[in-house]
Scaffold this motif. Structure first.
Motif, short mmCIF file in Angstrom:
data_model
loop_
_atom_site.label_atom_id
_atom_site.label_comp_id
_atom_site.label_asym_id
_atom_site.label_seq_id
_atom_site.Cartn_x
_atom_site.Cartn_y
_atom_site.Cartn_z
N TYR A 140 0.84 -1.19 0.00
CA TYR A 140 0.00 0.00 0.00
C TYR A 140 0.88 1.25 0.00
CZ TYR A 140 -3.52 3.38 1.52
OH TYR A 140 -4.34 4.47 1.61
N ASP A 141 1.89 1.26 0.84
CA ASP A 141 2.79 2.42 0.92
C ASP A 141 3.56 2.63 -0.39
OD1 ASP A 141 1.95 2.83 3.51
OD2 ASP A 141 3.70 1.85 4.42
N VAL A 142 4.02 1.54 -1.00
CA VAL A 142 4.76 1.65 -2.26
C VAL A 142 3.86 2.19 -3.36
CG1 VAL A 142 5.83 0.28 -4.11
CG2 VAL A 142 6.47 -0.13 -1.75
N VAL A 143 2.65 1.66 -3.45
CA VAL A 143 1.73 2.07 -4.51
C VAL A 143 1.28 3.52 -4.33
CG1 VAL A 143 -0.58 1.64 -5.44
CG2 VAL A 143 0.96 -0.27 -4.98
N ASN A 144 1.12 3.94 -3.08
CA ASN A 144 0.63 5.30 -2.83
C ASN A 144 1.75 6.32 -2.62
OD1 ASN A 144 -2.28 4.98 -2.90
ND2 ASN A 144 -1.94 3.58 -1.21
N SER A 145 2.98 5.93 -2.84
CA SER A 145 4.08 6.88 -2.72
C SER A 145 4.06 7.81 -3.93
CB SER A 145 5.42 6.16 -2.63
OG SER A 145 5.74 5.56 -3.87
N CYS A 146 4.65 8.94 -3.78
CA CYS A 146 4.64 9.95 -4.86
C CYS A 146 5.55 9.55 -6.01
CB CYS A 146 5.08 11.31 -4.31
SG CYS A 146 3.91 11.99 -3.13
N SER A 147 6.60 8.82 -5.72
CA SER A 147 7.56 8.47 -6.78
C SER A 147 7.12 7.21 -7.50
CB SER A 147 8.95 8.28 -6.18
OG SER A 147 8.94 7.21 -5.25
N ASP A 148 7.44 7.15 -8.77
CA ASP A 148 7.15 5.97 -9.59
C ASP A 148 8.39 5.09 -9.57
OD1 ASP A 148 5.78 4.26 -11.29
OD2 ASP A 148 6.52 5.28 -13.08
#
Length: 89
Positions: A57-65
């Motif tokens: 969840y944190d990875v997907v919702n982080s600002c960076s791609d």
């Protein structure tokens, strides 16, 4: 939740591309360091999924791609509202 995310990852075009690249590599078609890096990144993401789905969840919702997002794009549908975001939208 983890099973749904895992199935989503396996059916993603990114995961399928990695699988086909590895099959090509094994059949003598060669491989690149870039494909090896993608595979290692996918393994890291799957380890996070096994540890706790909030890590995905944190990875997907982080600002960076990041390359860790590959395979988990569009998986927000699996997270019930308020599960990890304290009710924020």
């Amino acid at each position: 939740l983890q099973m749904n995310l895992y199935r989503h990852f396996l059916s993603s075009k990114e995961a399928q591309a990695m699988i086909h690249a590895e099959e090509k590599k094994k059949s003598g078609g060669g491989g690149s360091k870039a494909s090896s890096c993608r595979v290692l990144s996918a393994i890291t993401a799957l380890k996070k999924l096994c540890n706790h789905p909030k890590l995905i969840y944190d990875v997907v919702n982080s600002c960076s791609d990041t390359s860790e997002q590959a395979g988990f794009k569009d998986c927000g549908q699996f997270f019930p509202p308020g599960l990890f975001d304290n009710g924020r939208i």
